[in-house]
Scaffold this active site. Structure first.
Site, PDB file in Angstrom:
ATOM      1  N   GLY A 193      -8.836   6.249   2.662  1.00 16.94           N
ATOM      2  CA  GLY A 193      -7.368   6.660   1.939  1.00 16.94           C
ATOM      3  C   GLY A 193      -6.886   5.491   1.178  1.00 16.94           C
ATOM      4  O   GLY A 193      -7.373   4.377   1.365  1.00 16.94           O
TER       5      GLY A 193
ATOM      6  N   ASP B  72       8.457   8.237   1.018  1.00 17.20           N
ATOM      7  CA  ASP B  72       7.137   9.061   0.445  1.00 17.20           C
ATOM      8  C   ASP B  72       6.334  10.034   1.428  1.00 17.20           C
ATOM      9  O   ASP B  72       5.339  10.170   1.730  1.00 17.20           O
ATOM     10  CB  ASP B  72       5.985   8.001   0.409  1.00 17.20           C
ATOM     11  CG  ASP B  72       4.915   8.317  -0.668  1.00 17.20           C
ATOM     12  OD1 ASP B  72       5.114   9.517  -1.370  1.00 17.20           O
ATOM     13  OD2 ASP B  72       3.999   7.635  -0.716  1.00 17.20           O
TER      14      ASP B  72
ATOM     15  N   PRO C  24      -5.397  -0.093   0.717  1.00 19.60           N
ATOM     16  CA  PRO C  24      -6.507   0.986   1.103  1.00 19.60           C
ATOM     17  C   PRO C  24      -6.449   1.004   2.691  1.00 19.60           C
ATOM     18  O   PRO C  24      -5.981   0.212   3.369  1.00 19.60           O
ATOM     19  CB  PRO C  24      -7.705   0.261   0.707  1.00 19.60           C
ATOM     20  CG  PRO C  24      -7.488  -1.179   0.712  1.00 19.60           C
ATOM     21  CD  PRO C  24      -5.770  -1.294   0.309  1.00 19.60           C
TER      22      PRO C  24
END
Ligand code: NAG
Ligand code: NAG
Ligand code: NAG
Ligand code: NAG
Ligand code: NAG
Ligand code: NAG
Ligand code: NAG
Length: 821
Positions: A510, A628, A516
């Site tokens: 991901g 988020d 990352p």
């Protein structure tokens, strides 16, 4: 009537000759006998009575079977416990002078029937229904039977038979399985009416209850909402002063042959229909048919949800009696009230409505068919030991009254159909709901105060939160907020490098906003997800450690768990538990995979995310705004329990205040609240906006493309809003959940999601209110227009790095915007 009198045919069983066997329409026996080769055929030719020998048993029985069905299907056996073992001597059936049928062999009585009374001229006849009857030949009433085989069923209920009690004679007609296909002697399984209960059937295994049909509700059994009117048979349940029984009847015009059997091999009650063309018996219905049909699987006050994982849940307001056993999937101890009922306060008690159920066992129930539901509520509320009530008959909007006393046993819930049940609760368990209801009613006309009231609601929520948390089936685990001796493992870089094979590209699973994510496997076999925080090097070591500790303190079932961290050589790594089911977006936006998520699973995911967010916003000491929240940040564990990931990071690297203004907007198109995207204003209400979008996506299986797209038909939230106003919003839901769905629950979720995405942050509920709306039946205000912009175009994007693409192959990115003002 063709009557053949005085028939005495003796035939040796050693040389059975069907050609030689005699078939007659009906038979009158008087001091005469039928021998083993003889067959009696009913008048219309449907059934035949005679001797048969099942399989290779070598044993002989007197029985009845279908005349015209090529597979010998025995529906009744006379001497099931006492077979004829020796076939060298003929057995004979005789109707003796006093009206008893007597089966003898070599002068030994093998089986005999009783007669209600002695008559001068008894006659016996096999009827076309399959009923073998003895009558008084002098009696003009052809239905005044002295004896009938229908009163002594074997394992099969034929059309017109009664399964249940004759309260005058005490006769209890029950079906008992054959022991094996070759042995008709009574097996372990039976199906019976329990006259102490009202209108229910049980399948028993030995002396234990194995399956309960649920009470008859005027249309069918509460536990089989799927079985309704059909073209094969009618069925019903009769309960009078004299009789309590279940029956079924072939449709007059139907030529379809059907039988209802209890079968030990199948451990089930099966209804078969005969398929003429295929010359085969086909299963039409079967009970039990799934795990949740298992009697009392979930214990007292629990309910079984077949799509649930685990299937057993406590009723709302109850928690597992033995949490330890419960977590080890032993639900037998069931659930107990969070707060016991106090009878001195019985007038404050309220009733909680549960929908779509197989209602509880009726052993300690009370029934009055004359009361309506309001009187029923009255009746229940007057007697403190009454724990639940509902309509006893669901026809025509419902009538009759059934009351339950004590614990509620063997409840299951259905995706569609099923009955309502009103369960007595202490006022305080529902109090908050009612407060909110009031709040909502006030709020609708006076939009201006809505904000204030919701803030009020929030504080009420704060006060009640502990109790509500407790009531959530002990699923929520709040731990270690107060624990200060935190020892979060510090991993060294070589360990992590080895686990991830040197951060190999193949192991990258991901890409979050801050770096990352790699899959890895520690030497002890534990799978981990490692987040590399490449861009926070400006942060000091101490701050980073503090932040890690702070994240580590966030422990909740619906938050992904931080296992440890690593700081070395400018590298800052966070090590999380690995989630094998990846993230929610892999499921809901995938044509095939989303079929795996039925409505119940989706609802649980929604609730789980909400609980995680509730914890971040309100329960953790620091009140974290996630900033988020999106499908790809919701990970799913092996049981599909959602875990919010990336939590705290936004807050971690943002400003200090709870509501504030930031120059740097962090979030994802489509999930970002308008005031946040446009003005950098963030608050818990901007998380609520994202939550609303996420709920819509879960229900619809579609992605919200983003607020900036001019063509608003491409925007899920606006599409939902338009269809909502036309009363057609259900058109938008994922067709995979259409069938399994509980439309009212789905509508409620959409309603709440629309409240969450309203333009004005003050109009949006807090997560506490939103959860309450989702999980209870408080009245909801009408939503206002959702927040999205028209004609603005994509805002300027400042990308942190070249690899912003999420690995989820969607077009979604976590972005960081420059101030759009
Ligand atoms: C029944 O038949 C036997 C011989 O078959 C005879 O002895 C007996 O008297 C008969 N009894 C009656 C009641 O007819
Ligand atoms: C008929 O059979 C029953 C049952 O075996 C027996 O009780 C009765 O005495 C018999 N009647 C006559 C007349 O033999
Ligand atoms: C029939 O009964 C008689 C007398 O009770 C007995 O001697 C004989 O062995 C029996 N026959 C059979 C085949 O059971
Ligand atoms: C019960 O069902 C099994 C499997 O369908 C079948 O083979 C068996 O013959 C049945 N038993 C009886 C007694 O009919
Ligand atoms: C039976 O069938 C006939 C002819 O098809 C029809 O007229 C009649 O109404 C049917 N009766 C019932 C009870 O369905
Ligand atoms: C039940 O309620 C009464 C009246 O409110 C109170 O006095 C009593 O202490 C309560 N009993 C229990 C066991 O909570
Ligand atoms: C309440 O119902 C139970 C069970 O039916 C009964 O035993 C009890 O007498 C009732 N109590 C009152 C006050 O009516």
């Amino acid at each position: 009537m063709d009557i053949v009198s005085f028939i005495t045919i003796v035939f040796c069983m050693l040389v059975p000759s069907f050609q030689a066997s005699m078939a007659v329409d009906s038979i009158l026996l008087s001091n005469s006998s039928v021998s083993d080769s003889m067959r009696i055929v009913s008048k219309g030719g449907s059934f035949e009575l005679g001797f048969f020998s099942p399989g290779n048993s070598g044993k002989h029985y007197l029985g009845i079977w279908y005349k015209n069905i090529p597979i010998q299907t025995v529906v009744w056996v006379a001497n099931r416990v006492n077979p004829i073992k020796d076939s060298s001597v003929a057995a004979t059936l005789t109707l003796n002078a006093t009206g008893s049928l007597v089966l003898t062999q070599n002068d030994t009585v093998i089986w005999y029937s009783t007669s209600l009374k002695q008559v001068q001229n008894p006659v016996a006849e096999l009827l076309d229904s399959g009923n073998f009857v003895v009558r008084d030949g002098e009696d003009n009433n052809p239905e005044a039977y002295l004896w009938q085989s229908f009163d002594y069923p074997t394992d099969t209920l034929l059309s017109g038979m009664k399964l249940g009690c004759d309260l005058k004679t005490g006769l209890n007609r029950r079906l008992t399985s054959w022991k094996t296909p070759e042995d008709p002697s009574p097996g372990d399984f039976s199906i019976t009416v329990d006259p102490r209960n009202y209108l229910e059937l049980y399948i028993m295994k030995g002396d234990s209850k194995f399956f309960r049909t649920g009470p008859w509700n005027g249309v069918g059994f509460s536990g089989s909402p799927e079985l309704t009117e059909n073209h094969i048979f009618d069925f019903g349940f009769v309960s009078t002063k004299y009789d309590i029984y279940y029956y079924w009847l072939s449709h007059k015009n139907s030529s379809i042959i059907s039988r209802y059997v209890i079968n030990q091999t199948e451990e089930a009650r099966i209804r078969y229909v005969w398929l003429e063309d295929e010359e085969n018996w086909e299963i039409y219905t079967q009970k039990p048919s799934d795990h949740c049909d298992q009697y009392n699987l979930c214990g007292q006050n629990g309910k079984c949800v077949i799509t649930g994982s685990p299937p057993c849940q406590c009723l709302k307001g109850f928690t597992p009696k033995s949490p330890q056993k419960w977590s080890l999937v032993d639900w037998s101890d069931g659930c107990v009230r969070n707060k016991p009922l106090n009878c001195s306060e019985k007038h404050t008690h309220k009733f909680m409505k549960l929908e779509g159920l197989k209602v509880p066992e009726t052993t300690h129930s009370w029934l009055d068919k004359t009361l309506n539901v309001e009187q029923c509520r009255q009746k229940c509320s007057e007697n403190c030991s009454c724990t639940a009530y509902t309509n006893s008959d669901i026809r025509g909007g419902g009538s009759g009254c059934a009351l339950w006393f004590g614990d509620l046993i063997d409840i299951r819930s259905f995706a569609s159909g099923g009955q309502d049940l009103y369960v007595r609760m202490p006022a305080s368990e529902l109090e908050f709901g009612n407060n909110k209801k009031l709040i909502m009613i006030v709020a609708i006309p006076i939009a201006a105060i809505l904000c204030t009231v919701l803030v009020g609601g929030y504080f009420i929520y704060k006060v009640r939160r502990k109790r509500i948390e407790k009531s959530k089936n002990a699923q929520v685990e709040i731990q270690s907020n107060e624990r200060d001796d935190l020892d979060l493992p510090l991993f060294d870089l070589p360990t992590i490098a080895q686990a991830t094979e040197n951060f190999q590209e193949n192991n990258k699973i991901g890409q979050g906003g801050f770096g990352p994510v790699y899959w890895g496997k520690l030497l002890n076999g534990q799978e981990i997800a490692v987040k590399k925080l490449s861009r926070i090097s400006e942060l000091g070591l101490i701050e980073f450690k503090n932040e890690v500790k702070f994240i580590a303190k966030l422990q909740h079932r619906n938050l992904v768990k931080l296992l440890g961290y690593c700081i070395e050589d400018e590298e800052k790594l966070l090590v999380y538990e690995h989630m094998p089911n990846k993230s929610l977006d892999f499921f809901i936006f995938d044509e095939t995979k989303r079929k795996l998520l039925d409505w119940f699973k989706r609802f649980h995911i929604i609730i789980g995310i909400g609980r995680g967010l509730l914890y971040l916003h309100q329960d953790s000491r620091l009140r974290i705004i996630h900033r988020d929240l999106k499908a790809s940040n919701v990970l799913l564990d092996d049981k599909l329990i959602p875990k919010i990931s990336d939590f705290g990071l936004a807050k971690n690297f943002g400003e200090e205040e709870i509501e504030g203004n930031t120059r740097r907007v962090v979030g994802t198109y489509g999930y970002m609240a308008p005031e946040y995207a446009a003005d950098g204003l963030y608050s818990m209400k901007s998380d609520i906006f994202s939550f609303g979008i996420l709920v819509l996506e879960i229900i619809c299986g579609k992605k919200n493309k983003g607020f900036y797209i001019e063509d608003s038909t491409h925007n899920l939230a606006s599409e939902a809003w338009l269809l909502w106003n036309e009363g057609k919003v259900l058109e938008l839901i994922d067709k995979n959940i259409e069938d399994t769905c509980n439309a009212s629950e789905i509508l409620r979720c959409i309603h709440v999601s629309l409240l969450c995405v309203q333009q004005n942050p003050d109009d949006r509920p807090t997560i506490g209110s939103a959860m309450l709306m989702l999980e209870s039946e408080v009245a909801l205000p009408e939503p206002k227009q959702p927040g999205f912009f028209h004609g603005m175009g994509p805002p300027k994007v400042h990308t942190f790095s070249s690899s912003q693409k999420e690995c989820s192959s969607t077009n979604e990115m976590t972005v960081s915007l420059l101030d759009a003002r």
